[in-house]
Design a protein around this motif. Structure first.
Motif, PDB file in Angstrom:
ATOM      1  N   ASN A  46      56.958  41.085  48.915  1.00 29.87           N
ATOM      2  CA  ASN A  46      56.441  42.150  49.864  1.00 29.87           C
ATOM      3  C   ASN A  46      57.311  42.524  51.003  1.00 29.87           C
ATOM      4  N   THR A  47      58.612  42.768  50.781  1.00 28.62           N
ATOM      5  CA  THR A  47      59.520  43.077  52.150  1.00 28.62           C
ATOM      6  C   THR A  47      60.384  44.114  51.655  1.00 28.62           C
ATOM      7  N   GLN A 103      55.519  46.533  42.802  1.00 30.68           N
ATOM      8  CA  GLN A 103      55.424  45.203  42.267  1.00 30.68           C
ATOM      9  C   GLN A 103      54.219  45.619  41.029  1.00 30.68           C
ATOM     10  N   GLY A 117      52.571  49.028  42.026  1.00 30.64           N
ATOM     11  CA  GLY A 117      53.022  49.574  43.189  1.00 30.64           C
ATOM     12  C   GLY A 117      53.858  50.630  42.971  1.00 30.64           C
ATOM     13  N   GLY A 221      46.680  50.519  48.955  1.00 29.95           N
ATOM     14  CA  GLY A 221      47.010  50.929  50.522  1.00 29.95           C
ATOM     15  C   GLY A 221      47.966  52.230  50.477  1.00 29.95           C
ATOM     16  N   ALA A 228      52.823  48.795  51.314  1.00 32.62           N
ATOM     17  CA  ALA A 228      51.584  48.959  51.096  1.00 32.62           C
ATOM     18  C   ALA A 228      51.007  48.097  50.260  1.00 32.62           C
ATOM     19  N   SER A 229      49.925  47.311  50.623  1.00 33.03           N
ATOM     20  CA  SER A 229      49.244  46.236  50.038  1.00 33.03           C
ATOM     21  C   SER A 229      48.468  46.873  48.725  1.00 33.03           C
ATOM     22  N   GLY A 230      48.696  45.996  47.684  1.00 33.71           N
ATOM     23  CA  GLY A 230      47.645  46.394  46.406  1.00 33.71           C
ATOM     24  C   GLY A 230      46.107  46.230  46.890  1.00 33.71           C
ATOM     25  N   ALA A 247      44.108  41.806  41.631  1.00 35.25           N
ATOM     26  CA  ALA A 247      44.485  42.861  42.642  1.00 35.25           C
ATOM     27  C   ALA A 247      45.533  43.972  42.047  1.00 35.25           C
ATOM     28  N   TRP A 250      51.708  45.757  45.448  1.00 41.94           N
ATOM     29  CA  TRP A 250      52.462  46.116  46.140  1.00 41.94           C
ATOM     30  C   TRP A 250      53.609  47.047  46.111  1.00 41.94           C
ATOM     31  N   GLY A 254      50.355  51.199  47.404  1.00 43.71           N
ATOM     32  CA  GLY A 254      49.687  50.323  46.682  1.00 43.71           C
ATOM     33  C   GLY A 254      48.882  50.552  45.567  1.00 43.71           C
TER      34      GLY A 254
END
Length: 316
Positions: A46-47, A103, A117, A221, A228-230, A247, A250, A254
């Motif tokens: 997640n970067t 992701q 994502g 997100g 952005a996060s899932g 979930a 990312w 998201g």
């Protein structure tokens, strides 16, 4: 389940200049062997990644593929495939491209799945492109695929399900709606929550919050250069034995989270709508900035891969 990625192709003007008689800048639309550099940025965590444009490079071609939606195990169906977008952008040495590969979220055991994502890139902090992600799979069929247009896909299924309309996909950069929304777009057609919507450029995906132990899945997100996060999966659903839902993934935008029985929509420029029970979610929409040349292209999920290049050389 295929991998999402963002692909950078640059032409190195310095190596080509020796073969050019003209002292003026020229554009070469063939692809001379050895005169390109390519870099593939796949999802590794997640970067975001960054690419700094090297000397004597004046254009880059960016290709992005959104992540697939999650897939339950075991299941004969698949998460929706991510869309593919590409465009060539004018750059200068020292420009910074921020790249975010989405992701494909892990599926849950015998439960519905979260949305993928979106993948995308920013040029010097300005959005260049987004490839919409697929929605999570359902026990009745594959998740909706990422879309070539700006708008997210609707959840639901013509075959029925609890809510034939499902969650509505976002439009004009909005996040997708949660899954159990009636066709008028404003009222719920069931007392449940449905899968959560995927995140969009202007707003996050829509989820549902209940008081007490049962918390509905959260929306993906809002798109961000930082990622952005899932959306989180739903928790404490009594009919599901209090299992935690899967979930979303990312990405630059998201994916929506899933409840035990409803899947999440894919992230995208506009988010995909979440699924009602017994139906599938929508995939996220895609975007290519108008500054891309030649004309930007986008392909819906499952389209045949294409490659191209545009090398712009400037005198040293």
């Amino acid at each position: 389940m295929k991998s999402s990625f963002v692909f950078v192709r640059v032409g190195l003007g310095l190596a080509l200049l020796a073969a050019l008689a003209s002292a003026q800048a020229q554009e070469v639309t063939s692809c001379p062997a050895g005169l390109e550099q390519t870099r593939l940025y796949a999802y590794t965590g997640n970067t975001p990644a960054t690419f700094t444009v090297p000397a004597r490079v004046t254009s880059v071609r960016l290709i992005a593929v959104g992540a697939d939606g999650g897939e339950r195990t075991p299941n004969p169906y698949q998460g929706g495939a991510g869309a593919r977008v590409e465009g060539t952008f004018a750059v200068a040495p020292g420009d910074v491209i921020t790249l975010l590969a989405g992701q494909a979220p892990p599926g849950a055991n015998d439960q519905e799945s979260g949305g993928g994502g979106a993948s995308g890139a920013y040029l010097n902090g300005t959005l260049a492109l987004i490839a919409g992600a697929g929605g999570g799979d359902d026990n009745t069929g594959n998740g909706g695929g990422g879309r070539a247009g700006l708008d997210g896909g609707n959840g639901g299924s013509p075959a029925g399900g609890d809510c034939a309309a499902g969650g509505l996909g976002g439009v004009n950069g909005a996040g997708g709606q949660f899954g159990e929304v009636a066709a008028d777009g404003s009222t719920t057609c069931q007392t449940g929550d449905g899968g959560a919507g995927g995140g969009g450029f202007n707003s996050p995906g829509q989820g549902v919050t209940y008081a007490g132990a049962h918390q509905g899945p959260r929306g993906g997100g809002q798109c961000s250069i930082n990622g952005a996060s899932g959306g989180a999966g739903g928790t404490g659903e009594p009919q599901a034995g209090d299992r935690i839902g899967a979930a979303g993934g990312w990405g630059v935008c998201g994916g929506g989270g899933a409840d035990d029985r409803e899947s999440g929509g894919g992230g995208g420029y506009s988010g995909g709508g979440g699924a009602p029970e017994s139906a599938y979610p929508g995939g996220g929409g895609s975007y290519v900035a108008a500054s891309a040349t030649p004309a930007p292209t986008a392909a819906a999920a499952g389209a045949t891969d294409r490659c191209g290049c545009a090398i712009r050389c400037a005198p040293s």
